[in-house]
Scaffold this active site. Structure first.
Site, PDB file in Angstrom:
ATOM      1  NE  ARG A  50      -3.934  -1.392  -0.311  1.00 54.75           N
ATOM      2  CZ  ARG A  50      -3.505  -0.169  -0.630  1.00 54.75           C
ATOM      3  NH1 ARG A  50      -2.803   0.556   0.228  1.00 54.75           N
ATOM      4  NH2 ARG A  50      -3.769   0.347  -1.815  1.00 54.75           N
ATOM      5  CB  ILE A  64     -11.857   3.315  -1.868  1.00 57.36           C
ATOM      6  CG1 ILE A  64     -12.710   4.327  -2.633  1.00 57.36           C
ATOM      7  CG2 ILE A  64     -12.527   1.938  -1.878  1.00 57.36           C
ATOM      8  CD1 ILE A  64     -12.830   4.048  -4.129  1.00 57.36           C
ATOM      9  N   PRO A  65     -10.501   2.970   1.597  1.00 54.85           N
ATOM     10  CG  PRO A  65     -10.996   3.212   3.856  1.00 54.85           C
ATOM     11  CD  PRO A  65     -11.268   3.806   2.512  1.00 54.85           C
ATOM     12  CG  HIS A  66      -8.547  -1.463  -0.611  1.00 55.88           C
ATOM     13  ND1 HIS A  66      -8.354  -0.151  -0.986  1.00 55.88           N
ATOM     14  CD2 HIS A  66      -7.509  -2.148  -1.126  1.00 55.88           C
ATOM     15  CE1 HIS A  66      -7.247  -0.061  -1.704  1.00 55.88           C
ATOM     16  NE2 HIS A  66      -6.711  -1.246  -1.790  1.00 55.88           N
ATOM     17  CB  ALA A  67      -7.845  -4.832   4.434  1.00 54.74           C
TER      18      ALA A  67
END
Length: 154
Positions: A50, A64-67
């Protein structure tokens, strides 16, 4: 959905020692493994994939890393205040020291976006960012994230 619904006990850490985005993401995935019982390595792979699509630094020292992954069956996350800010390619060029890793099931389109928006709104508040940076420990961080800080500007 309240932010407290996303965080599991033990899913918040103060003064995480990481010197790069890669180290920070690795440590956050290990935290997710401990608190959310999500296998760290495949989660790191999903988060890294991501990250390749675009920056997850949002500015003001926040990332805000997200996957989305089949490793979870609900939207959840972990949070770390980093000991030293690291580059998450934020639009304002500032490195991030407040990092919320959001994890969602593959099919959680709207729910995932709602959670991202909620986290983003919270971290836009200067009083929240200041309180998180001043918090003495993980318990205090968790209290702030779960609504322990009130402001007239809210």
């Amino acid at each position: 959905m309240a932010l407290s619904d996303l965080l599991s006990p033990g899913g918040v850490v103060a003064d995480l020692n990481a010197t790069s985005r890669k180290q920070a993401l690795h440590a956050l995935c290990e935290l997710a493994q401990k608190s959310l019982h999500v296998p760290a390595r495949p989660l790191l792979d999903a988060v890294t994939e991501r990250e390749r699509l675009g920056a997850t630094g949002v500015g003001d020292g926040v990332a805000i890393p997200h996957a989305r992954t089949d490793l979870v069956d609900r939207v959840c996350g972990v949070f770390a205040r980093l000991k030293h800010a690291v580059d998450f390619d934020a639009p304002d060029g500032r490195p991030a020291d407040l990092v919320f890793l959001l994890i969602a099931p593959e099919d959680a389109g709207a729910e995932h976006l709602k959670a991202l928006a909620q986290i983003s709104r919270l971290f836009r508040r200067q009083d929240i960012r200041q309180a998180l940076r001043a918090a003495p420990d993980s318990a205090a961080l968790e209290g702030i994230l779960n609504g322990g800080v009130r402001s007239d500007a809210a």
